[in-house]
Design an enzyme around this catalytic site. Structure first.
Site, PDB file in Angstrom:
ATOM      1  N   GLU A  39       3.871  -5.215   8.402  1.00 33.94           N
ATOM      2  CA  GLU A  39       4.079  -5.881   7.112  1.00 33.94           C
ATOM      3  C   GLU A  39       4.468  -4.865   6.024  1.00 33.94           C
ATOM      4  O   GLU A  39       5.369  -5.105   5.235  1.00 33.94           O
ATOM      5  CB  GLU A  39       2.786  -6.619   6.727  1.00 33.94           C
ATOM      6  CG  GLU A  39       2.905  -7.548   5.537  1.00 33.94           C
ATOM      7  CD  GLU A  39       1.602  -8.292   5.259  1.00 33.94           C
ATOM      8  OE1 GLU A  39       0.584  -8.003   5.929  1.00 33.94           O
ATOM      9  OE2 GLU A  39       1.612  -9.165   4.374  1.00 33.94           O
ATOM     10  N   ASP A  44       1.635  -9.933  -4.816  1.00 34.67           N
ATOM     11  CA  ASP A  44       0.408 -10.614  -5.217  1.00 34.67           C
ATOM     12  C   ASP A  44      -0.574  -9.830  -6.098  1.00 34.67           C
ATOM     13  O   ASP A  44      -0.911 -10.262  -7.186  1.00 34.67           O
ATOM     14  CB  ASP A  44      -0.345 -11.071  -3.971  1.00 34.67           C
ATOM     15  CG  ASP A  44       0.510 -11.979  -3.093  1.00 34.67           C
ATOM     16  OD1 ASP A  44       1.651 -12.286  -3.460  1.00 34.67           O
ATOM     17  OD2 ASP A  44       0.022 -12.391  -2.029  1.00 34.67           O
TER      18      ASP A  44
END
Ligand code: 2M8
Length: 414
Positions: A387, A163
């Site tokens: 993550e 992102d």
């Protein structure tokens, strides 16, 4: 698969996947990401394949049941509205049932579907047959709607899966934000804001999203008139590899794959436009201005996943890896933009490592593959299934009990 010498983390990894199972689909992690994400879901399926093949195929089949008529497979499927995530289906202007986002995500599906099939061909064959035309249609969509300049272009940074990586900075600078459209983020309420994209990024994510919604996610309008359009090395190489695997699936099914081979060759040719000869790496560029990003990120090293390598790229790979304790950093540690805990601007992502490693194996670079596998395993052994991780000191970051990290423990590094 259990054995007498099973590592206790194996069961812990299965428990993460099962704990994130919402009945047919698996969320990346509770609260932060309460929906079905495209490439997360494919990795989860791969992980299930190690202990429950039926559940693995259920995950894949459900993902593809939300494929659009255009062939696009959406990046998020909003099965059950959940106020924990922003932007939800209303902001996307979703009209499907279940609602979906209007963009896609890195097409790892063909590669991981082939892996699932190879793990159990008998169970896999019926799924392979029904999924093959859907994969063909999805790949054709990428070529038709996103590869007009050669490599894959993304119309929103979220499409890349990486992102807020520095690759997109030049494209994001040109996005006009909408000051009259206030919004409330949810992500920073779940995890440390220092590890997330900035407000600067979100203002622009939302402005691009507003444009997409205004044109009802019409691909042509987004490509021609949207506020953001950049060529992405990451997706280009993921798709290039995926074409090879789709051709193999076609061969298994006895299909004529000549058209797929032609698309593969065309994309391979297109990928060469990403080469930045001055820098010696594959580079993003802005399709509106023609400007190169001049940024080295992990997307460039996904070239290995597609079986592509060049001496100058190899030299950069060695250089950046030597600057961190845990490879592969998502951004160049020697760049002033490097930020070791801020999401895709420096941290190491086990899931990306698993793809780079597949390429290293295929290229016979076994020493590098072993090093990457051991470093990734060490992160998980010390910190659990997070993550992503700080590549300098291994600090776990972002969301905990993360599905794709658990999956790659089961399939690759565990
Ligand atoms: C991240 O992206 C989402 C938007 O799609 C977000 O931050 O809200 C990315 O890391 C993406 O690659 C990933 O698929 C998603 C879910 O894990 O989170």
């Amino acid at each position: 698969m259990t054995s007498a010498i099973e590592n206790p983390l194996d069961q812990a990894a299965r428990d993460v996947l099962l704990g994130n199972d919402r009945g047919g689909y698996t969320i990346p992690t509770a609260r932060l990401y309460p929906y079905q994400w495209n490439w997360d879901s494919m990795f989860s399926a791969w992980g299930y394949g190690t202990f429950d093949m039926a559940r693995a195929w259920q995950e894949v089949d459900l993902l593809f049941s939300s494929q659009w008529d255009t062939g696009m497979v959406p990046h998020i499927i909003f099965h059950n509205p959940d106020p924990d995530y922003f932007p939800g289906p209303g902001v996307w202007g979703a009209t499907q049932t279940p609602p979906t986002s209007g963009i896609s995500q890195p097409p790892v599906a063909a590669t991981l579907i082939l892996k699932l099939y190879e793990m159990d061909p008998k169970a896999g064959l019926p799924h392979l047959k029904t999924l093959y035309p859907k994969l063909v249609a999805w790949h054709a969509w990428w070529m038709r709607e996103r590869c007009k300049d050669g490599p894959v272009a993304i119309i929103h940074p979220w499409e890349s899966g990486r992102d807020n990586c520095p690759d997109w900075d030049i494209g994001m600078e040109g996005v006009q934000i909408n000051e009259d459209d206030p919004y409330t983020r949810r992500d920073t309420g779940h995890v440390n804001a220092d590890e997330r994209p900035l407000k600067w990024d979100y203002d622009r994510y939302l402005a691009i999203l507003a444009f997409g919604r205004s044109v009802h996610w019409n691909d042509r309008a987004m490509y021609e008139d949207g506020p953001f359009l950049m060529a992405d090395p990451g997706i280009t190489f993921v798709l290039l590899r995926a074409f090879s695997d789709l051709i193999e699936i076609g061969r298994i099914l006895g299909e004529d794959t000549a058209d797929l081979s032609a698309q593969h060759d065309q994309l391979r040719e297109g990928a060469s436009k990403l080469w930045n000869a001055e820098k010696g790496w594959f580079d993003a560029y802005d399709l509106r201005t023609g400007q190169s990003a001049n940024v080295l990120g992990s997307g460039a090293f996904l070239a290995y996943f597609a079986g592509v390598s060049r001496p100058a790229l190899d030299a950069h790979f060695a250089r950046i890896w030597d600057k961190v304790a845990f490879g592969v950093p998502s951004a160049d540690p020697e760049s002033e933009r490097f930020d070791p805990r801020r999401y895709w601007r420096g941290p190491t992502w086990p899931v990306v490592n698993s793809l780079i490693a597949m390429g290293l194996t295929d290229m016979g670079r076994n020493e590098a593959e072993t090093r990457l596998r051991n470093e990734t395993a060490a992160l998980i052994e010390a910190g659990g299934f997070w993550e992503y991780y700080d590549p300098m000191d291994g600090t776990p970051c972002g969301g905990a009990s993360f599905g794709w990290t658990a999956a790659i423990w089961l399939t690759w590094c565990g």
